[in-house]
Design a protein around this motif. Structure first.
Motif, PDB file in Angstrom:
ATOM      1  N   ILE A   1      -7.699  14.638  -7.062  1.00 41.59           N
ATOM      2  CA  ILE A   1      -8.468  15.437  -6.115  1.00 41.59           C
ATOM      3  C   ILE A   1      -9.487  14.543  -5.433  1.00 41.59           C
ATOM      4  O   ILE A   1     -10.199  13.777  -6.083  1.00 41.59           O
ATOM      5  N   SER A   2      -9.571  14.625  -4.113  1.00 36.95           N
ATOM      6  CA  SER A   2     -10.510  13.804  -3.354  1.00 36.95           C
ATOM      7  C   SER A   2     -11.946  14.281  -3.562  1.00 36.95           C
ATOM      8  O   SER A   2     -12.196  15.439  -3.919  1.00 36.95           O
ATOM      9  N   LYS A   3     -12.881  13.385  -3.326  1.00 35.62           N
ATOM     10  CA  LYS A   3     -14.287  13.785  -3.271  1.00 35.62           C
ATOM     11  C   LYS A   3     -14.489  14.603  -2.000  1.00 35.62           C
ATOM     12  O   LYS A   3     -13.921  14.273  -0.945  1.00 35.62           O
ATOM     13  N   ALA A   4     -15.258  15.651  -2.082  1.00 34.76           N
ATOM     14  CA  ALA A   4     -15.444  16.545  -0.939  1.00 34.76           C
ATOM     15  C   ALA A   4     -15.960  15.790   0.280  1.00 34.76           C
ATOM     16  O   ALA A   4     -16.934  15.031   0.186  1.00 34.76           O
ATOM     17  N   HIS A   5     -15.262  15.951   1.398  1.00 35.09           N
ATOM     18  CA  HIS A   5     -15.650  15.409   2.709  1.00 35.09           C
ATOM     19  C   HIS A   5     -15.621  13.872   2.768  1.00 35.09           C
ATOM     20  O   HIS A   5     -16.269  13.280   3.620  1.00 35.09           O
ATOM     21  N   SER A   6     -14.860  13.254   1.853  1.00 37.83           N
ATOM     22  CA  SER A   6     -14.731  11.797   1.896  1.00 37.83           C
ATOM     23  C   SER A   6     -13.651  11.352   2.878  1.00 37.83           C
ATOM     24  O   SER A   6     -13.544  10.168   3.183  1.00 37.83           O
ATOM     25  N   TRP A   7     -12.831  12.286   3.358  1.00 38.33           N
ATOM     26  CA  TRP A   7     -11.834  12.012   4.393  1.00 38.33           C
ATOM     27  C   TRP A   7     -12.110  12.979   5.551  1.00 38.33           C
ATOM     28  O   TRP A   7     -11.351  13.916   5.783  1.00 38.33           O
ATOM     29  N   PRO A   8     -13.203  12.778   6.292  1.00 42.04           N
ATOM     30  CA  PRO A   8     -13.697  13.794   7.234  1.00 42.04           C
ATOM     31  C   PRO A   8     -12.829  13.994   8.469  1.00 42.04           C
ATOM     32  O   PRO A   8     -13.112  14.888   9.268  1.00 42.04           O
TER      33      PRO A   8
ATOM     34  N   CYS B   1      -2.551   1.525   1.656  1.00 40.52           N
ATOM     35  CA  CYS B   1      -2.996   2.582   2.562  1.00 40.52           C
ATOM     36  C   CYS B   1      -3.088   3.896   1.785  1.00 40.52           C
ATOM     37  O   CYS B   1      -2.693   3.979   0.622  1.00 40.52           O
ATOM     38  N   TYR B   2      -3.592   4.924   2.448  1.00 36.07           N
ATOM     39  CA  TYR B   2      -3.900   6.173   1.761  1.00 36.07           C
ATOM     40  C   TYR B   2      -3.395   7.363   2.566  1.00 36.07           C
ATOM     41  O   TYR B   2      -3.468   7.372   3.792  1.00 36.07           O
ATOM     42  N   VAL B   3      -2.891   8.365   1.856  1.00 38.26           N
ATOM     43  CA  VAL B   3      -2.526   9.623   2.481  1.00 38.26           C
ATOM     44  C   VAL B   3      -3.300  10.743   1.797  1.00 38.26           C
ATOM     45  O   VAL B   3      -3.642  10.658   0.610  1.00 38.26           O
ATOM     46  N   THR B   4      -3.576  11.789   2.562  1.00 39.23           N
ATOM     47  CA  THR B   4      -4.315  12.940   2.045  1.00 39.23           C
ATOM     48  C   THR B   4      -3.617  14.215   2.490  1.00 39.23           C
ATOM     49  O   THR B   4      -2.919  14.221   3.510  1.00 39.23           O
ATOM     50  N   GLY B   5      -3.798  15.274   1.735  1.00 40.03           N
ATOM     51  CA  GLY B   5      -3.189  16.532   2.141  1.00 40.03           C
ATOM     52  C   GLY B   5      -3.345  17.621   1.100  1.00 40.03           C
ATOM     53  O   GLY B   5      -3.735  17.380  -0.044  1.00 40.03           O
ATOM     54  N   TRP B   6      -3.024  18.847   1.530  1.00 44.18           N
ATOM     55  CA  TRP B   6      -3.001  20.008   0.649  1.00 44.18           C
ATOM     56  C   TRP B   6      -1.564  20.375   0.299  1.00 44.18           C
ATOM     57  O   TRP B   6      -1.278  21.492  -0.106  1.00 44.18           O
ATOM     58  N   GLY B   7      -0.637  19.449   0.447  1.00 45.86           N
ATOM     59  CA  GLY B   7       0.787  19.737   0.304  1.00 45.86           C
ATOM     60  C   GLY B   7       1.215  20.004  -1.122  1.00 45.86           C
ATOM     61  O   GLY B   7       0.412  20.092  -2.051  1.00 45.86           O
ATOM     62  N   GLU B   8       2.546  20.116  -1.302  1.00 42.08           N
ATOM     63  CA  GLU B   8       3.113  20.442  -2.606  1.00 42.08           C
ATOM     64  C   GLU B   8       2.746  19.369  -3.630  1.00 42.08           C
ATOM     65  O   GLU B   8       2.806  18.186  -3.347  1.00 42.08           O
ATOM     66  N   THR B   9       2.384  19.810  -4.833  1.00 40.80           N
ATOM     67  CA  THR B   9       2.079  18.884  -5.920  1.00 40.80           C
ATOM     68  C   THR B   9       3.013  19.073  -7.105  1.00 40.80           C
ATOM     69  O   THR B   9       2.816  18.483  -8.157  1.00 40.80           O
TER      70      THR B   9
ATOM     71  N   GLU C   1      -4.033  22.112  -7.126  1.00 39.42           N
ATOM     72  CA  GLU C   1      -3.630  22.915  -5.981  1.00 39.42           C
ATOM     73  C   GLU C   1      -4.850  23.583  -5.348  1.00 39.42           C
ATOM     74  O   GLU C   1      -5.741  24.066  -6.036  1.00 39.42           O
ATOM     75  N   GLY C   2      -4.857  23.587  -4.022  1.00 39.68           N
ATOM     76  CA  GLY C   2      -5.953  24.213  -3.311  1.00 39.68           C
ATOM     77  C   GLY C   2      -7.067  23.277  -2.923  1.00 39.68           C
ATOM     78  O   GLY C   2      -7.924  23.622  -2.112  1.00 39.68           O
ATOM     79  N   PHE C   3      -7.074  22.060  -3.480  1.00 40.66           N
ATOM     80  CA  PHE C   3      -8.075  21.061  -3.128  1.00 40.66           C
ATOM     81  C   PHE C   3      -7.398  19.904  -2.381  1.00 40.66           C
ATOM     82  O   PHE C   3      -6.225  19.603  -2.626  1.00 40.66           O
ATOM     83  N   LEU C   4      -8.124  19.279  -1.494  1.00 35.57           N
ATOM     84  CA  LEU C   4      -7.577  18.118  -0.796  1.00 35.57           C
ATOM     85  C   LEU C   4      -7.315  17.003  -1.801  1.00 35.57           C
ATOM     86  O   LEU C   4      -8.184  16.673  -2.618  1.00 35.57           O
TER      87      LEU C   4
END
Length: 771
Positions: free
Chosen positions: A562-569, A660-668, A674-677
């Motif tokens: 789970i990402s830190k909140a707002h670290s990928w703005p 490199c890095y990818v972010t998303g709310w996609g399937e885990t 689930e529900g967190f970036l």
């Protein structure tokens, strides 16, 4: 701006190649190889005070007290130390202010002509007999000794040719029945390769079919990610054939538009290949030296024999990789993977990594490391346990268990309490800050790109005239020269005495002349007098520089962290009006069907920082591409929770293996979070590799790029489509890719495919102007 600064810039713009603005006396250095941050402690030695590094080279060349094989130059002190040792004979230590210059002739392991100038370290004869020491008298009393031939460098028991023997270098042997014998040493002019040619440094530049090779530093006619400056350990020089990615032999991209790449015809050398110290019970680094008998994968599958082509056909055979120990079906790493692996006897599973214990490492290299709250270090950083693996100048860190490209003693076994995991920045020896050995053969080590937790605010107001922060390196990571110092650069206009109120007490970046471009400093690089520093703005946010630093965890979205909140703005959530959920399909509907949420961390979007915008227009990319622009009905408010990533340079190709890095709310796949970036980091895979038959078999187009772990377990997935692939460079996150497609989620041999944003810069700029 004072005149001499402008003159230096003029030199940079007008001169290219090897032409420099300083004295041409640098020719004396062409006989040496330089390694920054390296130090040898050796007696005897001679010490001199000199004005330039060239003067130090002259001292080494004229040394009479011993045979000078290298010298140390400490630029700050103008100190010169000449030595009889080099990296082949003595241990190399760390010292930030020193540079080691080694004579090339003493590093060569080949002969020119009959080899009277051979100064290598071969010490066995053609028939494998060990050489007797030249000063020895047993088993043979000799008439050629260091005293009788003082200029022949008869050191230790190394092969030499002190008497001009036409057969080449030789030695007295330790066999009482054989007084002397010639040594089998490769001719320097012979174009041949050892093993699979990983260390081939010859000049053949034609492929097996006769195609001329494309220069490695060129992107025409073929775009590629094998960038010489980003892969210094691969020696991608001019257009010479090389093997940077574990192929059976050296290869190159060709100058023919119809032939992307091809192998080169380079014969195998007749001399013995380099020996390795086999590891029988564990694996160091990436496990290239592992020679144990484990033959089972991580999931319990039995390994297929390397010499077999059933059930899986492959090219990793004992014939193609003769030095990799491909015996029977034992786990090995012949091609620079992350750890030992094997093909499996399961027809449904091509290959898998093996569970080989790591020699002292607490984690296998592929395991995710997800530390919390480690954006900075306390004190000297001895307790730092974060995930940074990049130096101040952007170089990738070498694994602590690896001895390539730099041999060292800072291993997990020698420093068990130092948490020397993977290639993560650490401070095992009580230095002033976390550091690491680098993957650049010319730079032994550097401090890491981490700030102290108690450091002063490191940002500037306006042009930074009042900046008094701690940064003391230039935009490219070069250490600043002290303002009070006159070496290596003489200057009189900006000193603590001439500008007592400008903060020029040490070597920190400052702006004493009110430069409109911001703080700068004189550098410790004698070839570049001054340069600007990378100082963020205090009163404004820049693209790609989030206020909250991301974890940058090397895990996975599928089963990730789970990402830190707002670290990928720059992450947005694109939703349909009829049902507020993630978008899985291409943008076929009208703009009114969608809405965009910005500044959120959870899918529920209950944050007070949420901004909601309608889509007023959808601008689809060129035919056959998977990219689109969405025009908002009104501008987004840029703040510390809503900030764009930067766009790349036009046609820029991300170097192979860049993390490199990818972010998303996609399937885990029910792995939690689930529900967190969520976020993950993984390497870019060059299209040449990604398009090979074993992977995506030619499906990846030039305007696309691959990224992921070849072994699987890390990928973007459904619901992440259209999301960002972000790569980190010079303290900035750059949007290099847009999540496009893949064959399943996190499957082995099936990395994710992303639209390559750099190929659409003109289209993006044109579309924004027209709409």
């Amino acid at each position: 701006m004072e005149v001499h600064k402008a003159v230096i810039l003029l030199c940079l713009f007008l001169f290219t190649g090897f032409l420099r603005c300083h004295s041409q006396s640098t020719d004396v250095l062409e006989a040496y190889i330089k390694t920054d941050g390296a130090w040898i402690v050796k007696l005897p030695k001679s010490q001199y005070t000199v004005k330039t590094v060239e003067d130090c080279a002259v001292k080494c060349n004229k040394e009479t007290s011993f045979t000078c094989r290298s010298f140390l130059y400490i630029e700050k002190d103008q100190d010169c130390v000449t030595l009889p040792a080099n990296s082949k004979t003595d241990q190399i230590l760390r010292r930030i202010s020193a540079a080691l210059y080694e004579k090339k002739e003493y590093l060569l392991e080949c002969v020119n002509g009959i080899g009277t100038d051979y100064r290598g370290t071969k010490s066995k004869t053609k028939l494998g007999k060990t050489c007797q020491r030249w000063e020895g008298t047993f088993p043979h009393v000799t008439n050629i000794t260091p005293k009788t031939h003082p200029k022949a460098d008869l050191e230790s028991n190394f092969c030499r040719n002190p008497d001009g023997d036409k057969g080449g270098p030789w030695c007295y042997t330790t066999d009482p029945e054989k007084r002397w014998e010639h040594c089998d040493i490769q001719d320097c002019t012979e174009e041949c390769m050892q093993c699979s040619g990983e260390n081939y440094r010859g000049k053949i530049s034609t492929t097996a079919s006769g195609f001329t090779c494309q220069r490695w530093d060129s992107q025409k006619p073929h775009n590629h990610g094998y960038i010489p400056s980003a892969l210094p350990d691969k020696y991608l020089e001019e257009n010479h054939c090389r093997n940077p990615d574990g192929e059976p032999k050296p290869w190159c991209f060709t100058t023919s538009p119809s032939k992307r790449w091809e192998s080169c015809s380079i014969p195998r050398c007749t001399t013995e290949p380099p020996t390795i110290v086999p590891e029988l019970t564990c694996a160091s680094g990436e496990g290239s030296s592992y020679r144990g008998t484990i033959a089972v994968t991580v999931s319990g599958k039995t390994c297929q024999e390397w010499s077999s082509q059933s059930p899986h056909k492959h090219s990793r055979t004992p014939e193609n990789y003769p030095c990799k120990g491909l015996d029977e079906n034992y786990c090995r790493n012949p091609d620079n993977e992350r750890s030992p692996w094997c093909y499996t006897t399961d027809p449904e599973t091509h290959w898998e990594y093996c569970s080989v214990p790591s020699c002292g490492d607490q984690l296998r290299p592929e395991e995710p490391v997800i530390p919390e709250g480690e954006e900075c270090y306390e004190g000297d950083g001895s307790s730092y346990h974060g995930a940074m693996s990049e130096t101040v100048s952007g170089k990738k860190c070498q694994f602590w268990t690896s001895m390539e490209p730099h041999r060292h003693s800072k291993t997990p076994q020698n420093f068990p309490a130092a948490d020397l995991r993977r290639n993560l920045c650490r401070n095992p020896d009580g230095d002033r800050a976390p550091w690491c050995y680098t993957t650049d053969p010319t730079v032994r080590w550097e401090y890491c790109n981490i700030e102290r937790c108690d450091s002063k605010p490191n940002c500037k107001v306006g042009n930074g005239e009042t900046y008094r922060g701690p940064t003391s390196t230039t935009i490219v990571g070069v250490t600043c020269q002290a303002w009070s110092s006159m070496t290596p650069h003489q200057h009189a206009s900006f000193t603590p005495e001439t500008h007592p109120d400008k903060g020029l007490e040490s070597n920190q970046c400052r702006n004493p002349d009110n430069d409109v471009n911001g703080p700068w400093c004189y550098t410790t690089d004698r070839n570049k007098k001054w340069d600007y520093c990378q100082i963020p703005d205090c009163d404004g946010l820049k693209c790609g520089q989030p206020a909250v630093k991301p974890k940058r965890c090397f895990g996975r979205i599928v089963g990730g962290c789970i990402s830190k909140a707002h670290s990928w703005p720059w992450q947005i959530s694109l939703r349909t009006r009829q049902k507020i959920n993630r978008i899985y399909q291409p943008l076929f509907s009208s703009p009114s069907a969608y809405k965009i949420l910005l500044g959120i961390h959870t899918e529920r979007a209950t944050e007070s920082s949420k901004q909601e915008r309608d889509v007023s227009k959808i601008i689809k990319g060129p035919a056959g591409t998977d990219i689109a622009l969405l025009k908002l009905d009104r501008p987004a408010l840029i703040n510390d929770k809503v900030l764009p990533a930067c766009l790349p340079e036009k046609d820029y190709i991300v170097p192979s293996n860049t993390e490199c890095y990818v972010t998303g709310w996609g399937e885990t796949e029910e792995t939690g979070g689930e529900g967190f970036l969520k976020e993950t980091g993984f390497p870019v895979i060059e299209n040449k590799v990604c398009n090979s038959p074993a992977y995506l078999n030619g499906l990846v187009k030039e305007h696309e790029m691959c990224a992921g772990n070849i072994g699987g377990g890390t990928d973007s997935c459904q619901g992440d489509s259209g999301g960002p692939l972000i790569c980190y460079s010079q303290n900035t996150f750059v949007l290099q890719g847009v999540t496009s497609w893949g064959l399943g989620c996190a499957k082995a041999m099936k990395p994710g495919v992303y639209t390559r944003v750099s190929k659409f810069i003109n289209w993006i700029e044109r579309s924004m102007k027209e709409n």
